[in-house]
Design a protein around this motif. Structure first.
Motif, PDB file in Angstrom:
ATOM      1  N   ALA A   1       0.286 -24.879 -35.321  1.00 28.19           N
ATOM      2  CA  ALA A   1      -0.434 -26.136 -35.512  1.00 28.19           C
ATOM      3  C   ALA A   1      -1.134 -26.518 -34.213  1.00 28.19           C
ATOM      4  O   ALA A   1      -0.502 -26.610 -33.166  1.00 28.19           O
ATOM      5  CB  ALA A   1       0.526 -27.237 -35.938  1.00 28.19           C
ATOM      6  N   ALA A   2      -2.440 -26.720 -34.302  1.00 22.32           N
ATOM      7  CA  ALA A   2      -3.235 -27.158 -33.151  1.00 22.32           C
ATOM      8  C   ALA A   2      -3.783 -28.550 -33.455  1.00 22.32           C
ATOM      9  O   ALA A   2      -4.458 -28.751 -34.466  1.00 22.32           O
ATOM     10  CB  ALA A   2      -4.380 -26.186 -32.883  1.00 22.32           C
ATOM     11  N   GLN A   3      -3.482 -29.504 -32.577  1.00 22.70           N
ATOM     12  CA  GLN A   3      -3.884 -30.893 -32.796  1.00 22.70           C
ATOM     13  C   GLN A   3      -5.004 -31.277 -31.833  1.00 22.70           C
ATOM     14  O   GLN A   3      -4.928 -31.016 -30.636  1.00 22.70           O
ATOM     15  CB  GLN A   3      -2.691 -31.831 -32.583  1.00 22.70           C
ATOM     16  N   PHE A   4      -6.033 -31.900 -32.391  1.00 25.95           N
ATOM     17  CA  PHE A   4      -7.160 -32.377 -31.593  1.00 25.95           C
ATOM     18  C   PHE A   4      -7.301 -33.878 -31.803  1.00 25.95           C
ATOM     19  O   PHE A   4      -7.015 -34.390 -32.888  1.00 25.95           O
ATOM     20  CB  PHE A   4      -8.458 -31.682 -32.027  1.00 25.95           C
ATOM     21  N   ALA A   5      -7.738 -34.574 -30.763  1.00 26.28           N
ATOM     22  CA  ALA A   5      -7.939 -36.023 -30.847  1.00 26.28           C
ATOM     23  C   ALA A   5      -9.282 -36.380 -30.225  1.00 26.28           C
ATOM     24  O   ALA A   5      -9.674 -35.816 -29.195  1.00 26.28           O
ATOM     25  CB  ALA A   5      -6.817 -36.760 -30.119  1.00 26.28           C
ATOM     26  N   TRP A   6      -9.982 -37.293 -30.875  1.00 23.29           N
ATOM     27  CA  TRP A   6     -11.273 -37.782 -30.384  1.00 23.29           C
ATOM     28  C   TRP A   6     -11.255 -39.305 -30.384  1.00 23.29           C
ATOM     29  O   TRP A   6     -10.769 -39.925 -31.335  1.00 23.29           O
ATOM     30  CB  TRP A   6     -12.407 -37.330 -31.308  1.00 23.29           C
ATOM     31  N   ARG A   7     -11.797 -39.897 -29.340  1.00 27.67           N
ATOM     32  CA  ARG A   7     -11.983 -41.357 -29.323  1.00 27.67           C
ATOM     33  C   ARG A   7     -13.336 -41.648 -29.950  1.00 27.67           C
ATOM     34  O   ARG A   7     -14.364 -41.130 -29.511  1.00 27.67           O
ATOM     35  CB  ARG A   7     -11.941 -41.904 -27.906  1.00 27.67           C
ATOM     36  N   LEU A   8     -13.323 -42.479 -30.982  1.00 25.53           N
ATOM     37  CA  LEU A   8     -14.540 -42.837 -31.693  1.00 25.53           C
ATOM     38  C   LEU A   8     -15.248 -43.985 -30.980  1.00 25.53           C
ATOM     39  O   LEU A   8     -14.642 -44.685 -30.169  1.00 25.53           O
ATOM     40  CB  LEU A   8     -14.208 -43.211 -33.138  1.00 25.53           C
ATOM     41  N   PRO A   9     -16.526 -44.211 -31.277  1.00 28.35           N
ATOM     42  CA  PRO A   9     -17.277 -45.267 -30.587  1.00 28.35           C
ATOM     43  C   PRO A   9     -16.642 -46.653 -30.675  1.00 28.35           C
ATOM     44  O   PRO A   9     -16.755 -47.436 -29.740  1.00 28.35           O
ATOM     45  CB  PRO A   9     -18.641 -45.241 -31.285  1.00 28.35           C
ATOM     46  N   GLN A  10     -15.950 -46.980 -31.779  1.00 27.06           N
ATOM     47  CA  GLN A  10     -15.321 -48.296 -31.888  1.00 27.06           C
ATOM     48  C   GLN A  10     -13.926 -48.301 -31.272  1.00 27.06           C
ATOM     49  O   GLN A  10     -13.154 -49.219 -31.484  1.00 27.06           O
ATOM     50  CB  GLN A  10     -15.286 -48.765 -33.354  1.00 27.06           C
ATOM     51  N   ASP A  11     -13.594 -47.248 -30.489  1.00 24.02           N
ATOM     52  CA  ASP A  11     -12.330 -47.086 -29.776  1.00 24.02           C
ATOM     53  C   ASP A  11     -11.151 -46.690 -30.641  1.00 24.02           C
ATOM     54  O   ASP A  11     -10.028 -46.645 -30.168  1.00 24.02           O
ATOM     55  CB  ASP A  11     -11.975 -48.315 -28.925  1.00 24.02           C
ATOM     56  N   ASP A  12     -11.380 -46.386 -31.919  1.00 27.75           N
ATOM     57  CA  ASP A  12     -10.327 -45.775 -32.725  1.00 27.75           C
ATOM     58  C   ASP A  12     -10.092 -44.358 -32.215  1.00 27.75           C
ATOM     59  O   ASP A  12     -10.956 -43.782 -31.537  1.00 27.75           O
ATOM     60  CB  ASP A  12     -10.750 -45.672 -34.196  1.00 27.75           C
ATOM     61  N   TYR A  13      -8.950 -43.806 -32.543  1.00 25.00           N
ATOM     62  CA  TYR A  13      -8.672 -42.395 -32.288  1.00 25.00           C
ATOM     63  C   TYR A  13      -8.585 -41.666 -33.619  1.00 25.00           C
ATOM     64  O   TYR A  13      -7.939 -42.139 -34.546  1.00 25.00           O
ATOM     65  CB  TYR A  13      -7.348 -42.199 -31.531  1.00 25.00           C
ATOM     66  N   LEU A  14      -9.250 -40.554 -33.696  1.00 27.24           N
ATOM     67  CA  LEU A  14      -9.164 -39.672 -34.841  1.00 27.24           C
ATOM     68  C   LEU A  14      -8.333 -38.475 -34.399  1.00 27.24           C
ATOM     69  O   LEU A  14      -8.622 -37.867 -33.368  1.00 27.24           O
ATOM     70  CB  LEU A  14     -10.574 -39.236 -35.244  1.00 27.24           C
ATOM     71  N   ARG A  15      -7.288 -38.167 -35.143  1.00 27.98           N
ATOM     72  CA  ARG A  15      -6.415 -37.028 -34.822  1.00 27.98           C
ATOM     73  C   ARG A  15      -6.413 -36.080 -36.007  1.00 27.98           C
ATOM     74  O   ARG A  15      -6.245 -36.507 -37.146  1.00 27.98           O
ATOM     75  CB  ARG A  15      -4.997 -37.490 -34.537  1.00 27.98           C
TER      76      ARG A  15
END
Length: 136
Positions: free
Chosen positions: A13-27
């Motif tokens: 399992a490889a997990q990636f996370a991105w900070r979205l423009p409204q400061d949410d995190y998408l994982r």
């Protein structure tokens, strides 16, 4: 020096996370299949076979309800399935690899460079084969 915990043909399992423009995190957690090892760089070459799990959190780390997920970014996550990438051996420990948003939107070619390189190699090979057939 890091070592690989998985061999060619195995998955993790490889997990990636991105900070979205409204400061949410998408994982997003993908099943990553090891295609090759690059020991000198301490990296795996993997294919992201399937999306195993995902969530979106508000800036305080609280889970967002699924119906409020930012669909434009989640559709981009879906497009990562099947992509080949290189990742450091450490990504196999399950912790999230925090990525720049541009890697998800395609503005940075992190998730697309292998497909571009393979396309280029295929075109060069076809050109050479064509030249050989034509006796040049």
């Amino acid at each position: 020096m890091s070592t690989a915990n998985y061999n060619i043909g195995e998955t993790f399992a490889a997990q990636f996370a991105w900070r979205l423009p409204q400061d949410d995190y998408l994982r997003a957690v993908f099943e990553a299949e090891v295609l090759d090892l690059v020991p000198l760089a301490e990296k795996y070459v993997v294919r992201l076979n399937k999306l195993m799990a995902g969530r979106q959190e508000d800036p305080d780390g609280r889970l967002r309800p699924t119906e409020t997920y930012t669909q434009e970014y989640w559709s981009l996550v879906g497009q990562l399935i099947g992509r080949k990438i290189t990742v450091a051996y450490e990504v196999d420990d399950g912790r999230a690899l925090h990525m720049r948003l541009e890697t998800l939107t395609g503005e940075h070619n992190y998730f697309y460079r292998y497909s571009v390189a393979e396309d280029t190699a295929r075109k060069v090979r076809e050109k050479w084969e064509s030249l050989e057939r034509d006796g040049r």
